[in-house]
Design an enzyme around this catalytic site. Structure first.
Site, short mmCIF file in Angstrom:
data_model
loop_
_atom_site.label_atom_id
_atom_site.label_comp_id
_atom_site.label_asym_id
_atom_site.label_seq_id
_atom_site.Cartn_x
_atom_site.Cartn_y
_atom_site.Cartn_z
N LYS A 91 -5.50 3.42 -3.18
CA LYS A 91 -5.00 4.16 -2.03
C LYS A 91 -4.81 4.89 -2.99
CE LYS A 91 -1.24 4.82 1.51
NZ LYS A 91 -0.33 4.34 2.23
N SER A 166 -1.31 5.80 7.28
CA SER A 166 -1.24 6.76 5.87
C SER A 166 -2.05 6.82 5.43
CB SER A 166 0.37 6.60 5.23
OG SER A 166 0.46 5.21 4.84
N SER A 190 0.68 1.53 8.14
CA SER A 190 -0.36 2.22 7.55
C SER A 190 -1.12 1.54 7.09
CB SER A 190 0.42 2.78 6.49
OG SER A 190 0.91 4.05 6.63
#
Ligand code: GLN
Length: 527
Positions: A91, A166, A190
């Site tokens: 990420k 997310s 997330s």
């Protein structure tokens, strides 16, 4: 010549077996995934950067280490980590020295990380190959990836829908076979929610299990790093690689890492037999109002499957669940407003300056660098922490947080091995469906954020389809029970190994390879 297209379809543990037997090399594995990621990402937009050069250099290094171990003998070979030579995506809030690290925000555009995050070092140490960085909601605030400043990511099951967030790019890249493994962070859901919406496995470990050193902070008392993979064995091995104490994060725990994580049974029957005599609770409050009926049905079926395999399942109550959302949206923005104060145009990335007036520059820098959701959170958080409101909001939310934690303690003290319920109340939703109504978006995490408030581990695993789209089953355990949760999740895979829904692949995979596919942002703009 290895079948490159075929390699990307394998689990990491299958690739690792071929790597060790000499059937393939880490370079071939990396090349196959890089080629697929480049060829299929235009219409998906799971990646913010793909670093071929770095990845291939790491793959060559992994091959050299492997050759050395082979020459040394079976012990040296066995000492290599199960993920040696396997590709992973990070990420874009994980620091990789010299690389970009945007956290999905314009305000970090141009910033280059001056050092490696703890988990980056750990991944390198076990010989993992880092392919690149994935898209995310700005500063990890969101449940759909639509809050990325660089345009949204699509869901490989349906390109008109969100992948969740997310960590949407990390989940979509794994679901689209661009990488077998990826890393996300989970502050309120997330990792688990995008895993559910993309039909893959994702775990949020116990708070303190993985060091946060070198990770862009959102809400420091809630943030945890965790793995995504297409099966439980791969997710467990990735968690194993990044777990453990790190002096540089005072909240990282000295608790030993469960060795179970790299020893999960390969046989489905053996895995399933673990369930005999285990005791699960199903929290009644997790079947929230407005939940999609197909999701509730899939969860009920999964519960019945666990019972059939010899587990006892009882309905239980987590009475303060209802207050989770309200208290989370005080605590998380409060911490975010403090963490994000450092983006002042002086220390990191984006800066708008005329040099005459520092305060004016600061306001313009932040005003133009942050997106609307981040501004909303900073305002909420600043308000909740301001004199006169601190006691009424922030302190009250902390007290509620203790009550939420106690709900879980009561059940685990009573001997439940784990709690079982939905990860998300609905399947992947269409772009724009929740964008205009922040509270609707926040409700996506009603079943995940209490777990962060309590600091506990939770995993989401695929458990079927609702209207053709993946449903996630969430398992929640007491602190430091990652090994047990992974066993339970692996057991559920074993029980459902022959289920029809396991054979269904993301519907839009074929479209992704097509030429001339618009990006998700272009598709949305043309509607
Ligand atoms: N969707 C939640 C939020 O926006 C959780 C995000 C997360 O876990 N990072 O805060």
């Amino acid at each position: 010549m290895a079948d490159l297209q075929g390699l990307t379809q394998l689990f990491a543990h299958e690739m690792a077996a071929r790597l060790r037997s000499g059937e393939t090399t880490a370079r071939e594995i990396a090349e196959a995934h890089l080629a697929r990621a480049h060829a299929t990402d235009h219409g998906l937009h799971a990646w913010l950067t793909i670093d071929d050069e770095r990845a291939l250099a790491e793959a060559d290094a992994a091959d050299a280490t492997l050759a050395g171990a082979r020459a040394e003998g079976p012990d040296a070979l066995a000492a290599l980590h199960p993920l040696h030579g396997m590709p992973v995506a990070l990420k874009d809030l994980v620091s990789v020295k010299g690389g970009q690290c945007t956290a999905g925000s314009r305000i970090l555009e141009g910033y280059r990380a001056p050092y490696d995050a703890h988990i980056t070092e750990r991944l390198r140490a076990v010989g993992v190959v880092i392919l690149g960085k994935t898209n995310m909601d700005e500063f990890a605030m969101g449940s759909s990836c639509e809050h990325s400043a660089f345009g949204p990511t699509a869901n490989p099951w349906d390109l008109e829908r969100v992948p969740g967030g997310s960590s949407g790019g990390s989940a979509a890249s794994v679901a689209a076979f661009q990488t077998p493994l990826s890393i996300g962070t989970d502050t309120g859901g997330s990792i688990r929610q995008p895993a559910a919406l993309c039909g893959i496995v994702g775990m949020k470990p116990t708070y303190g299990r993985v060091s946060r050193y070198g990770i862009v902070a959102f809400a420091s008392s809630l943030d945890q790093i965790g793995p995504f993979a297409r099966d439980v064995r791969d997710a467990a091995a990735l968690l194993h690689a990044v777990s453990g104490r790190d002096e540089r994060d005072s909240t990282s725990a000295p608790e030993p890492v469960a060795e179970d994580l790299v020893n999960l049974p390969a046989s489905d029957d053996e895995a399933a037999s673990w369930l005999r005599g285990k005791r699960f609770g199903v929290p009644r409050e997790y079947f929230v109002e407005g939940m999609e009926p197909g999701v509730a049905a899939a969860i009920r079926t999964a519960v019945a499957d666990l019972e059939r395999a010899g587990a006892t399942v009882e309905e239980v109550s987590l009475p303060h669940t209802d207050y989770g959302l309200a208290s989370y949206y005080i605590v998380a923005p409060a911490e975010a407003s403090a963490n994000l104060a450092r983006y002042d145009g002086v220390r990191f990335g984006h800066a708008v300056t005329d040099g005459a007036d520092y305060l004016a520059d600061y306001l313009v820098t932040r005003g133009s660098g942050f997106g609307p959701e981040v501004k909303r959170r900073v305002m909420l958080g600043t308000y909740a922490l301001s004199a006169g409101y601190y006691d009424a909001f922030y302190l009250k939310a902390l007290k509620v947080r203790t009550l939420i934690k106690r709900d879980f303690d009561v059940l685990f003290d009573a001997g439940f091995d784990a709690l079982v319920g939905p990860t998300s109340p609905d399947v992947a939703f269409r772009f724009g469906a929740k964008l205009a109504d922040p509270v609707k978006m926040y409700l996506s995490d009603a079943c995940t954020l209490p777990v962060n408030m309590a600091g506990l581990p939770g995993i989401s695993i695929p458990c079927g389809l609702s209207e053709g789209l993946p449903v996630g089953l969430q398992l929640i355990g007491p602190a430091w029970s990652e090994g047990v949760l992974m066993r339970a999740a692996r057991a559920y895979e074993g029980v459902t190994a022959s289920a029809d829904w396991r054979r269904v692949r993301p519907h839009d995979l074929a479209k992704l390879a097509g030429a001339g596919l618009p990006t998700p942002a272009e598709r949305i703009a043309s509607r």
